[in-house]
Design an enzyme around this catalytic site. Structure first.
Site, PDB file in Angstrom:
ATOM      1  N   GLU A 141       0.788  -1.220   0.000  1.00  0.00           N
ATOM      2  CA  GLU A 141       0.000   0.000   0.000  1.00  0.00           C
ATOM      3  C   GLU A 141       0.828   1.282   0.000  1.00  0.00           C
ATOM      4  O   GLU A 141       0.376   2.315  -0.495  1.00  0.00           O
ATOM      5  CB  GLU A 141      -0.933   0.004   1.215  1.00  0.00           C
ATOM      6  CG  GLU A 141      -1.974  -1.113   1.203  1.00  0.00           C
ATOM      7  CD  GLU A 141      -2.926  -0.991   0.032  1.00  0.00           C
ATOM      8  OE1 GLU A 141      -3.524   0.087  -0.141  1.00  0.00           O
ATOM      9  OE2 GLU A 141      -3.041  -1.982  -0.729  1.00  0.00           O
ATOM     10  N   SER A 430     -51.253 -34.368   0.526  1.00  0.00           N
ATOM     11  CA  SER A 430     -51.569 -35.455   1.454  1.00  0.00           C
ATOM     12  C   SER A 430     -50.674 -35.485   2.679  1.00  0.00           C
ATOM     13  O   SER A 430     -50.944 -36.231   3.622  1.00  0.00           O
ATOM     14  CB  SER A 430     -51.481 -36.801   0.724  1.00  0.00           C
ATOM     15  OG  SER A 430     -52.471 -36.889  -0.280  1.00  0.00           O
TER      16      SER A 430
END
Length: 717
Positions: A141, A430
């Site tokens: 950086e 069902s």
């Protein structure tokens, strides 16, 4: 006195200045030679003389104005830096900049399996983090971090040159920002978030990240003030704690725990390089999103560290040959649907909007979760046609409602996705019938009670005449309740529902935990109502536990990070009794017959007893199988999100096979136990004067209207 004999003086004034003294002549015997007068060089006035004089005059003017303007600007900057310096807080107040807290989710054994919120593992400093991470960040950086005053003119010039060369604007792309400037941006130049000033936190963050000349100037002033107030290591510490590193992790400690399952002080070169590499694009490069891309970026960071002398060639070669990999928890990304469900079902101020760091212990079993995901994947890879867009969902829970595994769709490694297990309301078909027979058994019927399966119609008020049909479109005469459930006959189910009363069926189903609106008409018995998979699975758990209601739950304990005492405990479990235990055990035996030779035979397990029920809705838009062993309950739903009918799929087919595959894997290593079921006594005589189940049944016997209705419907005990 007389002047005779003297020379008269000249009638002129004496020279004002005396003549220059002559150097004495060399004694050579020759008279001294007088030097000729020097000639002045002629002035050349060519064509360029005037422009050159104008340029010189302009430069002198610029210098005269420039140094004065520069001095004024320097004074303004100095005042701005001094003012900003005075407003900067203590460095300790800058380390944790989250507006929300974090939520860490633990499984039933206390192991981390998911994270939510803004994860912050704790404060780190340049002294406590791994040197590999610290050096990787600086190398990547801001390689001149320890030499500039907060702003790096060399870096800015280089960034502008790169941007222009690549066809962008001078401030677009590479910014040449130092770590100090990036930290200033993370601090939003000292502007705190105020809900009254911003529509949302996202707007606030977007404004903090905005790039303009004015913003850059403010950023530079703020950076200079930070350099004046804090040491380099303090600035770097703030940066390491505030930087977002993907996956919801803010700060080095949270990211190290999130991706590698270790503290930031224990990272090796490869791991430190991977975290440093995320700073460029944390969401895109996060290893949980794309591990290979993250590893490629880390290899670039390793080479930068080597070039700048932070690591040796040997260390670099080792890191490149052994790139960082995810921890087990990060690799599994277990329980994405489950974690989302727990977060949505928990108290909002401790989950979605928490400002504290929260630890939640859950009911999830990671082994079962993986077994469930693998089972679903296996069925779709081997038994579903390629290219099918059909979806499926699975829930596995204990008899008390503790959810052990959850899959809300075919994509299992997700976060924030639509959860078909908890959010999709679908017709149950069902699969609803067990609650009809549970009501009958509670009222005194037995598994051997009979009903006539024959053509049957009802006049429904406000509607046309309704005549239900069996799936096979055949009729089977007088059948027992067990036979009717085992073969999923529709007409007997409707007759039983009408005999015991629809409202009572609705009440029993609701008490078992089906909270969705239930149909009011006679089709209620055939599952025309909608419900979620987790509701249905919880209702079946009530049958397994002996007839008591169940509230499905995933949260076992919630506490704040650092506290030993929990703030809240289990959010569900067994509730009030719905039907008598005897009725529940008889219903379990009836459902056992469904698996042991009925419509659910594909779900039969080779080493243990299982009970369950299939379900298929009209036009096969939904297919279900729900059932249980003595240890666990599981529910499976299959269908399309847009209600497209399934092709050749019923509850007795693929859903039953998914259930079978899931429960086979779930029960690995678990000793088989018999189902808690009650086998019925031999079938009684066709007519019995005094049915069992005391007072309630006596009231039924004494109700002439119900007796007449039973006769009409063909019901018998």
């Amino acid at each position: 006195m007389s002047n005779s004999g003297r020379k008269k003086p000249r009638l002129v004034a004496d020279k004002r200045y005396s003549a220059p003294k002559k150097k004495p002549a060399r004694k050579t015997g020759k008279p001294a030679r007088r030097k000729p007068a020097a000639r002045k060089a002629p002035v050349r006035r060519g064509l360029l003389s005037l422009p050159m004089r104008l340029i010189g005059w302009g430069l002198r003017l610029v210098w005269r104005i420039g140094w004065r303007v520069g001095a004024v600007m320097a004074l303004i900057v100095a005042v701005a830096v001094a003012y900003t310096y005075a407003t900067l807080p203590s460095v300790d107040d800058l380390l944790d900049g989250r507006s929300r807290g974090s939520v860490t989710l633990l499984d039933r054994n206390g192991d981390v399996f998911a994270w939510r919120g803004d994860q912050f593992g704790g404060v780190v400093t340049t002294e406590t983090v791994s040197p590999a991470l610290k050096n990787a960040v600086v190398a990547t950086e801001d390689k001149r971090f320890y030499y500039h005053p907060g702003v790096d003119p060399i870096g800015i010039a280089s960034a502008i040159r790169i941007n222009l060369r690549e066809g962008r604007g001078p401030l677009q792309g590479h910014g040449g920002s130092t770590i100090t400037q990036q930290t200033a941006k993370l601090l939003c130049l000292g502007v705190a978030y105020d809900k009254t000033q911003w529509e949302s936190e996202a707007d606030y963050v977007a404004d903090c990240r905005r790039t303009s000349l004015a913003r850059k100037a403010k950023e530079a002033v703020f950076a200079l003030a930070m350099e004046a107030k804090y040491s380099k290591d303090e600035i770097l510490s703030v940066y390491l704690n505030r930087a977002y590193l993907g996956g919801g992790a803010y700060g080095a400690e949270a990211a190290a725990q999130r991706y590698f399952g270790k503290g930031a002080g224990k990272l090796n070169v490869a791991e430190g390089a991977m975290l440093a590499g995320l700073l460029t694009a944390p969401s895109t490069l996060a290893p949980t999103a794309n591990l290979e891309r993250s590893q490629n970026r880390a290899s670039v960071v390793v080479r930068l560290m080597k070039e700048q002398g932070y690591i040796s060639s040997t260390d670099a070669a080792t890191a490149l040959a052994n790139p960082a990999v995810l921890s087990d928890a990060a690799e599994k990304q277990a329980g994405g649907y489950f974690a989302d469900w727990v977060m949505s079902s928990g108290p909002e101020f401790f989950t979605r909007d928490t400002t504290e760091d929260v630890i939640i212990k859950t009911t999830l079993d990671q082994r079962m979760q993986k077994a469930t995901e693998d089972a679903l994947k296996y069925i779709f890879e081997n038994k579903v046609r390629e290219g099918s867009k059909a979806q499926a969902a699975i829930v596995v829970m204990s008899a008390d409602g503790a959810v052990r595994a959850m899959v809300g769709g075919r994509k299992t490694r997700v976060r924030g996705a639509f959860n078909r297990a908890t959010q999709a309301k679908r017709q149950t078909g069902s699969a609803f019938k067990p609650f009809v027979y549970a009501t009958a058994l509670e009222l005194g019927y037995t598994p051997n009670s009979t009903v006539v399966d024959e053509p049957f119609c009802l006049n429904v008020p406000g509607s046309s005449r309704w005549c239900p049909e069996n799936y096979t479109r055949k009729h089977y005469g007088r059948v027992t309740l067990t036979e009717a459930l085992r073969n999923s006959l529709n007409i007997p189910a409707v007759k039983v529902s009408e005999s015991v009363g629809r409202e009572l069926v609705r009440k029993v189903a609701g008490d078992f935990g089906i909270e969705s609106d239930l149909a009011a008409g006679p089709a209620l018995a055939l599952g025309t109502s909608e419900s979620t998979l987790i509701e249905m699975t919880g209702a079946y758990a009530g049958i397994l536990n002996g007839g008591s209601s169940v509230t499905p739950y995933g949260l076992m304990e919630l506490r704040l990070l650092g506290d030993d005492e929990p703030l809240m405990g289990t959010g569900g479990g067994i509730g009030e009794r719905v039907i008598q235990e005897k009725a529940a055990r008889e219903l379990t035996w009836m459902m056992y017959q469904v698996v042991n030779g009925g419509t659910g035979s594909r779900a039969k397990l080779p080493d243990r007893e299982a009970a369950g029920k299939t379900g298929t809705t009209q036009a096969a838009r939904d297919a279900w199988f729900l059932g249980f062993t003595a240890d666990y309950v599981a529910g499976v739903w299959m269908g399309y999100d847009d209600n497209t009918p399934l092709t050749g799929v019923t509850g007795s087919g693929l859903p039953a096979e998914i259930w079978h595959e899931t429960m086979m894997r779930v029960h690995e290593g678990i000793e088989p136990r018999p189902l808690p079921m009650l086998r019925p006594e031999p079938a009684p005589a066709p007519r019995r004067e005094q049915p069992r189940n005391a007072p309630r049944q006596q009231r039924n016997q004494g109700n002439p209207i119900e007796n007449i209705l039973r006769g009409i419907l063909g019901m018998g005990n």
